[in-house]
Scaffold this active site. Structure first.
Site, PDB file in Angstrom:
ATOM      1  N   THR A   1       0.858  -1.189   0.000  1.00 41.37           N
ATOM      2  CA  THR A   1       0.000   0.000   0.000  1.00 41.37           C
ATOM      3  C   THR A   1       0.892   1.237   0.000  1.00 41.37           C
ATOM      4  OG1 THR A   1      -0.193   0.145   2.426  1.00 41.37           O
ATOM      5  CG2 THR A   1      -1.784  -1.251   1.268  1.00 41.37           C
ATOM      6  N   GLY A   2       0.430   2.266  -0.689  1.00 42.56           N
ATOM      7  CA  GLY A   2       1.240   3.473  -0.807  1.00 42.56           C
ATOM      8  C   GLY A   2       2.507   3.222  -1.609  1.00 42.56           C
ATOM      9  N   ALA A   3       2.374   2.466  -2.704  1.00 48.88           N
ATOM     10  CA  ALA A   3       3.541   1.991  -3.438  1.00 48.88           C
ATOM     11  C   ALA A   3       4.134   3.010  -4.394  1.00 48.88           C
ATOM     12  CB  ALA A   3       3.172   0.725  -4.219  1.00 48.88           C
ATOM     13  N   ASN A   4       3.478   4.143  -4.586  1.00 42.02           N
ATOM     14  CA  ASN A   4       3.932   5.063  -5.617  1.00 42.02           C
ATOM     15  C   ASN A   4       4.985   6.060  -5.159  1.00 42.02           C
ATOM     16  OD1 ASN A   4       1.183   6.094  -4.454  1.00 42.02           O
ATOM     17  ND2 ASN A   4       2.299   7.942  -5.058  1.00 42.02           N
ATOM     18  N   SER A   5       5.244   6.143  -3.845  1.00 40.94           N
ATOM     19  CA  SER A   5       6.219   7.134  -3.387  1.00 40.94           C
ATOM     20  C   SER A   5       6.894   6.679  -2.105  1.00 40.94           C
ATOM     21  CB  SER A   5       5.546   8.504  -3.145  1.00 40.94           C
ATOM     22  OG  SER A   5       4.623   8.415  -2.061  1.00 40.94           O
ATOM     23  N   GLY A   6       8.002   7.347  -1.777  1.00 44.64           N
ATOM     24  CA  GLY A   6       8.672   7.138  -0.503  1.00 44.64           C
ATOM     25  C   GLY A   6       9.066   5.694  -0.250  1.00 44.64           C
TER      26      GLY A   6
ATOM     27  N   TYR B   1      -1.414  11.102  15.705  1.00 44.45           N
ATOM     28  CA  TYR B   1      -0.484  10.282  14.934  1.00 44.45           C
ATOM     29  C   TYR B   1       0.127   9.193  15.814  1.00 44.45           C
ATOM     30  CZ  TYR B   1       3.527   8.921  12.061  1.00 44.45           C
ATOM     31  OH  TYR B   1       4.449   8.203  11.344  1.00 44.45           O
TER      32      TYR B   1
END
Length: 312
Positions: A20-25, A176
């Site tokens: 998940t969240g594979a497009n950045s960082g 957070y």
């Protein structure tokens, strides 16, 4: 001290990994490493446009990379359910579920179902996603792993069961920290339940240390604070390790054969903020099994996502 790097990863050929969240960082760097090792990686991204851009970048470096981009909005339970339905229809195995995406220290907002966004995305979204994908994790022939990304900030966290959505009092860093503590509590409780069920699935928590990613910039940018944005960029440049190194604990947790389940993996260098990955101790509150069970029940009620697992 560990000297592990992704060069020590075994071949991941024949394995399917979901990030998940594979497009950045960190998600992008982990996806790149998994693909380079031969895995087929499903890139679950809130923006498929950015996901396709990331896919092309990885393919330019590794022309044989096997990648699929699919939209997933962890701030919407309907999107999570639709994604899981698609995955189960397309794939009959899942070797690694990397619960990596997240938001950090943003002004208060709410998800599609009215959850405080940090708690909703970082914890509840991944809780629901894992529940919906558990059947395919369990039917995978090889041992499969669920790796949930937390943060060293979890040590400051407390679960406020009287105000889980921070409606009465909102502080962006307190919210957070709560969400990151929830990640560790979830990872440990999931592993206990999997062990009780005798499942060939293990659950591991990890944290990246201090890695330079866009995650740190989203809060100041959302607040419209140019000064804080510049200060964060300067801190990243001076103190942080790279996003590539920040992905090492996740990769270690997902692939190292010595992982038994229930570990907490992070950098072993200066203040556990940088360096090679290894096992660490999480906070005392993260080992509170009563709080973990209570959080589990609350999360099932909020997400309407259930696990076919016995109580530990």
């Amino acid at each position: 001290m560990s000297d592990w790097t992704p060069a020590d990863m075994s071949s991941q050929a024949g394995k399917t990994v979901l990030v998940t969240g594979a497009n950045s960082g960190i998600g992008f760097e982990a996806t790149t490493a998994f693909a380079a090792a031969g895995a087929h990686v499903v890139m679950a991204c809130r923006s498929t446009d950015r996901g396709r851009d990331a896919k092309r970048e990885i393919e330019s470096e590794y022309p044989g990379a096997s990648l699929t981009v699919r939209d997933l909005d962890l701030a919407d339970l309907n999107s999570i359910r639709a994604f899981a339905d698609w995955y189960r229809a397309e794939y009959d195995a899942l070797h690694v579920l990397a619960n990596n995406a997240g938001v950090m220290a943003i002004p208060r907002s709410e998800t599609a179902q009215g959850f405080e966004t940090q708690f909703g995305v970082n914890h509840l979204g991944h809780f629901a996603l894992t529940a919906h994908l558990l059947p395919v994790l369990r039917q995978t022939n090889d041992e499969s792993r669920v790796v949930t990304q937390s943060s060293g900030v979890h040590e400051r966290g407390r679960i406020d069961f009287d105000d889980l959505q921070s409606e009465d009092d909102y502080d962006k860093w307190t919210a957070y920290a709560q969400s990151k503590l929830a990640n560790v509590l979830f990872a440990y409780e999931l592993d206990r339940r999997l062990r009780t069920a005798g499942a060939s699935v293990t659950s591991v928590a990890c944290h990246p240390g201090y890695a330079a990613t866009n995650l740190q910039l989203r809060g100041p940018e959302a607040e419209g604070s140019r000064l804080r944005t510049l200060a964060m960029k300067a801190a990243n440049a001076v103190f942080a390790q790279s996003a590539e190194q920040g992905a090492w604990p996740l990769l270690y947790a997902a692939t190292n054969p010595d992982i038994d389940g229930g570990e907490y993996i992070g950098p072993t260098g200066l203040f556990n903020m940088r360096g090679h990955p290894g096992q660490q101790e999480s906070s005392e509150r993260s080992h509170d099994e009563n709080a973990a069970r209570r959080l589990w029940t609350a999360s099932e009620d909020l997400t309407d996502a259930s696990y076919d697992l016995p109580d530990p």
